[in-house]
Design a protein around this motif. Structure first.
Motif, PDB file in Angstrom:
ATOM      1  N   GLN A  36      18.753   6.059   7.265  1.00 29.94           N
ATOM      2  CA  GLN A  36      18.018   6.509   6.086  1.00 29.94           C
ATOM      3  C   GLN A  36      17.128   5.366   5.630  1.00 29.94           C
ATOM      4  O   GLN A  36      17.416   4.200   5.892  1.00 29.94           O
ATOM      5  CB  GLN A  36      18.967   6.905   4.954  1.00 29.94           C
ATOM      6  CG  GLN A  36      19.635   8.252   5.138  1.00 29.94           C
ATOM      7  CD  GLN A  36      20.279   8.747   3.851  1.00 29.94           C
ATOM      8  OE1 GLN A  36      19.795   8.472   2.758  1.00 29.94           O
ATOM      9  NE2 GLN A  36      21.374   9.487   3.985  1.00 29.94           N
ATOM     10  N   ALA A  37      16.058   5.706   4.955  1.00 33.65           N
ATOM     11  CA  ALA A  37      15.151   4.686   4.434  1.00 33.65           C
ATOM     12  C   ALA A  37      14.750   5.044   3.021  1.00 33.65           C
ATOM     13  O   ALA A  37      14.480   6.212   2.717  1.00 33.65           O
ATOM     14  CB  ALA A  37      13.906   4.571   5.319  1.00 33.65           C
ATOM     15  N   ASP A  83       0.854  -1.179   0.000  1.00 26.58           N
ATOM     16  CA  ASP A  83       0.000   0.000   0.000  1.00 26.58           C
ATOM     17  C   ASP A  83       0.901   1.243   0.000  1.00 26.58           C
ATOM     18  O   ASP A  83       1.635   1.479   0.962  1.00 26.58           O
ATOM     19  CB  ASP A  83      -0.871  -0.043   1.261  1.00 26.58           C
ATOM     20  CG  ASP A  83      -1.817   1.136   1.378  1.00 26.58           C
ATOM     21  OD1 ASP A  83      -1.577   2.180   0.746  1.00 26.58           O
ATOM     22  OD2 ASP A  83      -2.809   1.022   2.124  1.00 26.58           O
ATOM     23  N   PRO A  84       0.883   2.061  -1.051  1.00 21.34           N
ATOM     24  CA  PRO A  84       1.807   3.201  -1.124  1.00 21.34           C
ATOM     25  C   PRO A  84       1.625   4.217  -0.003  1.00 21.34           C
ATOM     26  O   PRO A  84       2.603   4.830   0.439  1.00 21.34           O
ATOM     27  CB  PRO A  84       1.506   3.811  -2.503  1.00 21.34           C
ATOM     28  CG  PRO A  84       0.168   3.291  -2.894  1.00 21.34           C
ATOM     29  CD  PRO A  84       0.040   1.945  -2.261  1.00 21.34           C
ATOM     30  N   GLU A  85       0.407   4.414   0.473  1.00 21.73           N
ATOM     31  CA  GLU A  85       0.187   5.366   1.565  1.00 21.73           C
ATOM     32  C   GLU A  85       0.858   4.880   2.842  1.00 21.73           C
ATOM     33  O   GLU A  85       1.475   5.661   3.580  1.00 21.73           O
ATOM     34  CB  GLU A  85      -1.310   5.586   1.789  1.00 21.73           C
ATOM     35  CG  GLU A  85      -2.001   6.306   0.636  1.00 21.73           C
ATOM     36  CD  GLU A  85      -3.458   6.596   0.933  1.00 21.73           C
ATOM     37  OE1 GLU A  85      -3.913   6.310   2.064  1.00 21.73           O
ATOM     38  OE2 GLU A  85      -4.147   7.124   0.036  1.00 21.73           O
ATOM     39  N   ARG A  86       0.758   3.589   3.108  1.00 20.68           N
ATOM     40  CA  ARG A  86       1.393   3.048   4.308  1.00 20.68           C
ATOM     41  C   ARG A  86       2.906   2.982   4.150  1.00 20.68           C
ATOM     42  O   ARG A  86       3.642   3.153   5.135  1.00 20.68           O
ATOM     43  CB  ARG A  86       0.812   1.679   4.651  1.00 20.68           C
ATOM     44  CG  ARG A  86      -0.636   1.767   5.144  1.00 20.68           C
ATOM     45  CD  ARG A  86      -1.116   0.449   5.729  1.00 20.68           C
ATOM     46  NE  ARG A  86      -2.382   0.613   6.431  1.00 20.68           N
ATOM     47  CZ  ARG A  86      -2.956  -0.313   7.202  1.00 20.68           C
ATOM     48  NH1 ARG A  86      -2.348  -1.498   7.360  1.00 20.68           N
ATOM     49  NH2 ARG A  86      -4.089  -0.089   7.822  1.00 20.68           N
ATOM     50  N   THR A  87       3.386   2.764   2.939  1.00 24.55           N
ATOM     51  CA  THR A  87       4.825   2.791   2.701  1.00 24.55           C
ATOM     52  C   THR A  87       5.396   4.162   3.047  1.00 24.55           C
ATOM     53  O   THR A  87       6.466   4.266   3.662  1.00 24.55           O
ATOM     54  CB  THR A  87       5.145   2.441   1.235  1.00 24.55           C
ATOM     55  OG1 THR A  87       4.739   1.095   0.973  1.00 24.55           O
ATOM     56  CG2 THR A  87       6.637   2.565   0.955  1.00 24.55           C
ATOM     57  N   ALA A  88       4.676   5.220   2.678  1.00 26.33           N
ATOM     58  CA  ALA A  88       5.127   6.579   2.993  1.00 26.33           C
ATOM     59  C   ALA A  88       5.217   6.788   4.508  1.00 26.33           C
ATOM     60  O   ALA A  88       6.150   7.446   5.001  1.00 26.33           O
ATOM     61  CB  ALA A  88       4.174   7.602   2.372  1.00 26.33           C
ATOM     62  N   LEU A  89       4.271   6.226   5.250  1.00 25.24           N
ATOM     63  CA  LEU A  89       4.312   6.332   6.710  1.00 25.24           C
ATOM     64  C   LEU A  89       5.553   5.645   7.281  1.00 25.24           C
ATOM     65  O   LEU A  89       6.208   6.163   8.187  1.00 25.24           O
ATOM     66  CB  LEU A  89       3.058   5.708   7.320  1.00 25.24           C
ATOM     67  CG  LEU A  89       1.719   6.404   7.051  1.00 25.24           C
ATOM     68  CD1 LEU A  89       0.575   5.590   7.665  1.00 25.24           C
ATOM     69  CD2 LEU A  89       1.732   7.821   7.623  1.00 25.24           C
ATOM     70  N   HIS A 121       8.769   7.176   9.315  1.00 23.73           N
ATOM     71  CA  HIS A 121       9.093   6.600  10.622  1.00 23.73           C
ATOM     72  C   HIS A 121      10.585   6.281  10.733  1.00 23.73           C
ATOM     73  O   HIS A 121      11.238   6.656  11.723  1.00 23.73           O
ATOM     74  CB  HIS A 121       8.262   5.329  10.822  1.00 23.73           C
ATOM     75  CG  HIS A 121       8.649   4.517  12.018  1.00 23.73           C
ATOM     76  ND1 HIS A 121       8.332   4.894  13.312  1.00 23.73           N
ATOM     77  CD2 HIS A 121       9.333   3.332  12.124  1.00 23.73           C
ATOM     78  CE1 HIS A 121       8.798   3.988  14.160  1.00 23.73           C
ATOM     79  NE2 HIS A 121       9.411   3.038  13.468  1.00 23.73           N
ATOM     80  N   TYR A 122      11.136   5.632   9.743  1.00 23.92           N
ATOM     81  CA  TYR A 122      12.550   5.248   9.810  1.00 23.92           C
ATOM     82  C   TYR A 122      13.487   6.426   9.556  1.00 23.92           C
ATOM     83  O   TYR A 122      14.563   6.522  10.164  1.00 23.92           O
ATOM     84  CB  TYR A 122      12.837   4.113   8.829  1.00 23.92           C
ATOM     85  CG  TYR A 122      12.344   2.774   9.312  1.00 23.92           C
ATOM     86  CD1 TYR A 122      12.758   2.262  10.541  1.00 23.92           C
ATOM     87  CD2 TYR A 122      11.449   2.018   8.557  1.00 23.92           C
ATOM     88  CE1 TYR A 122      12.298   1.034  11.002  1.00 23.92           C
ATOM     89  CE2 TYR A 122      10.993   0.782   9.015  1.00 23.92           C
ATOM     90  CZ  TYR A 122      11.423   0.296  10.238  1.00 23.92           C
ATOM     91  OH  TYR A 122      10.981  -0.919  10.688  1.00 23.92           O
ATOM     92  N   ASN A 123      13.105   7.327   8.670  1.00 25.65           N
ATOM     93  CA  ASN A 123      13.963   8.482   8.388  1.00 25.65           C
ATOM     94  C   ASN A 123      14.068   9.424   9.581  1.00 25.65           C
ATOM     95  O   ASN A 123      14.986  10.251   9.643  1.00 25.65           O
ATOM     96  CB  ASN A 123      13.457   9.230   7.161  1.00 25.65           C
ATOM     97  CG  ASN A 123      13.919   8.587   5.864  1.00 25.65           C
ATOM     98  OD1 ASN A 123      15.066   8.153   5.755  1.00 25.65           O
ATOM     99  ND2 ASN A 123      13.032   8.518   4.880  1.00 25.65           N
ATOM    100  N   ALA A 124      13.147   9.322  10.522  1.00 31.59           N
ATOM    101  CA  ALA A 124      13.196  10.157  11.720  1.00 31.59           C
ATOM    102  C   ALA A 124      14.175   9.614  12.763  1.00 31.59           C
ATOM    103  O   ALA A 124      14.458  10.286  13.761  1.00 31.59           O
ATOM    104  CB  ALA A 124      11.801  10.270  12.338  1.00 31.59           C
ATOM    105  N   PRO A 183       3.102   2.038  11.325  1.00 28.58           N
ATOM    106  CA  PRO A 183       4.052   2.223  12.426  1.00 28.58           C
ATOM    107  C   PRO A 183       3.366   2.289  13.787  1.00 28.58           C
ATOM    108  O   PRO A 183       3.850   1.694  14.755  1.00 28.58           O
ATOM    109  CB  PRO A 183       4.731   3.553  12.078  1.00 28.58           C
ATOM    110  CG  PRO A 183       4.651   3.640  10.586  1.00 28.58           C
ATOM    111  CD  PRO A 183       3.323   3.029  10.247  1.00 28.58           C
ATOM    112  N   ALA A 184       2.241   2.992  13.871  1.00 29.54           N
ATOM    113  CA  ALA A 184       1.545   3.110  15.157  1.00 29.54           C
ATOM    114  C   ALA A 184       1.043   1.752  15.643  1.00 29.54           C
ATOM    115  O   ALA A 184       1.167   1.415  16.828  1.00 29.54           O
ATOM    116  CB  ALA A 184       0.384   4.094  15.034  1.00 29.54           C
TER     117      ALA A 184
END
Length: 313
Positions: A82-83, A64-70, A74-77, A279-280
């Motif tokens: 880096q992700a 799911d592209p929307e969840r991939t963006a989440l 999450h990892y880039n923070a 992530p949540a």
């Protein structure tokens, strides 16, 4: 049921990573975009000694592209991380890995200080496919079965860029039950480690909640989305089995056949682009799993007999 799978060669992989990490500049951890949290190995933080890490969220074309963006956010923070998301068979995004490694370790490069990168991940996450894409040839074994790669390989992506490939590795004990089911649904654990019907039922719990429209589109049950979400997963699996002809003698639904059908449809993306966790959600599962595991460890410790005090002579 708790899903666990840690065959003998994974102990060797764990040892090999511990020995190799002393010479490594960047660690690449490949994740499955359909379950980025569940496919992240909690042992790596311990084994890799805080090395800069590139999280490669692989198989984005199945997620799911929307969840991939989440998950990327999450990892880039996270510190020293880096992700990037990619499909390992696509050359252009795969090449971005080399640039990302140089960003994480800017002082490495050139013949005097070549970049040394360790790539690791769970079984069947696509490491070998990615390596073959990077090299432009078939150098690593690939397959859709967990545990294809069994030995460490050293590969030169450039004159000053060395990649160390390790066999796929899970962790000795999976403390998050949801992760165990997600890993089984994706094909990351051996077939003898789980029951198809239990995995399919857990998969349907997530699908009917997050992707009811995709379930209806695939199986044409004639249900409303509200009906889909409120129906027990056992009844949903039976309805799918009956609709798709997964029957035994006497027109009874064969639960095993129906379960295999649902799992196969998820793995092949016949159900659509699906990500089984946000992530949540994963952080909630992880907190609950770690709490239960800590309580279990405490009970186990309390059950041990206390050592007797020896009298001084």
């Amino acid at each position: 049921m708790s899903i666990q799978w840690f065959p003998g060669h994974m102990h060797l992989t764990r040892k090999a990573i511990g020995e190799r990490i002393k010479d490594i500049d960047v660690v690449i951890e490949m994740l499955d975009a359909r379950l980025p949290g569940s496919s992240a190995n909690p042992l790596l933080a311990e084994l890799t000694s805080g090395r800069p890490t590139l999280k490669v969220v692989n198989k984005q074309d199945m997620a799911d592209p929307e969840r991939t963006a989440l998950w990327l956010a999450h990892y880039n923070a996270q510190a020293k991380t880096q992700a990037i998301a990619l499909d390992a068979s696509v050359t252009a995004p795969a090449r971005a890995i080399i640039a990302a490694c140089h960003e994480l370790a800017p002082n490495r490069g050139g013949m005097v200080k070549p970049m040394r990168v360790l790539i690791c991940g769970i079984p069947n996450v696509g490491k070998s496919t990615l390596i073959n894409t990077l090299l432009g040839k078939r150098s690593a074994k690939t397959g859709d079965e967990a545990g294809v790669t069994r030995n460490e390989q050293r590969l030169a992506l450039a004159d000053d860029f060395y990649l160390y490939d390790t066999p796929g590795m899970l962790w000795p004990r999976i403390v998050v039950p949801e992760s165990g089911y997600n890993l089984a649904a994706s094909g990351a654990v051996g077939r003898n480690a789980y029951d198809d019907q239990e995995v399919a039922l857990e998969l349907l719990v997530k699908l009917k909640t997050a992707y009811p429209a995709l379930v209806e589109a695939r199986y044409q049950l004639g249900w409303t989305l509200a009906q889909m979400a409120s129906t027990p997963e056992e009844d949903l699996l039976e309805a799918i089995g009956r609709k798709r002809g997964a029957l035994s003698g006497g027109a009874q639904v064969n639960g095993q056949k129906a379960a295999e059908l649902v799992i196969a449809d998820f793995r092949s993306t016949s159900l659509g682009l699906i990500t089984l966790e946000t992530p949540a959600e994963f952080l909630r599962w992880l907190a609950a799993g770690e709490k239960i595991d800590a309580e279990r460890t405490l009970r186990k410790g309390e059950g041990k007999p206390k050592p007797r005090n020896r009298r001084k002579r």
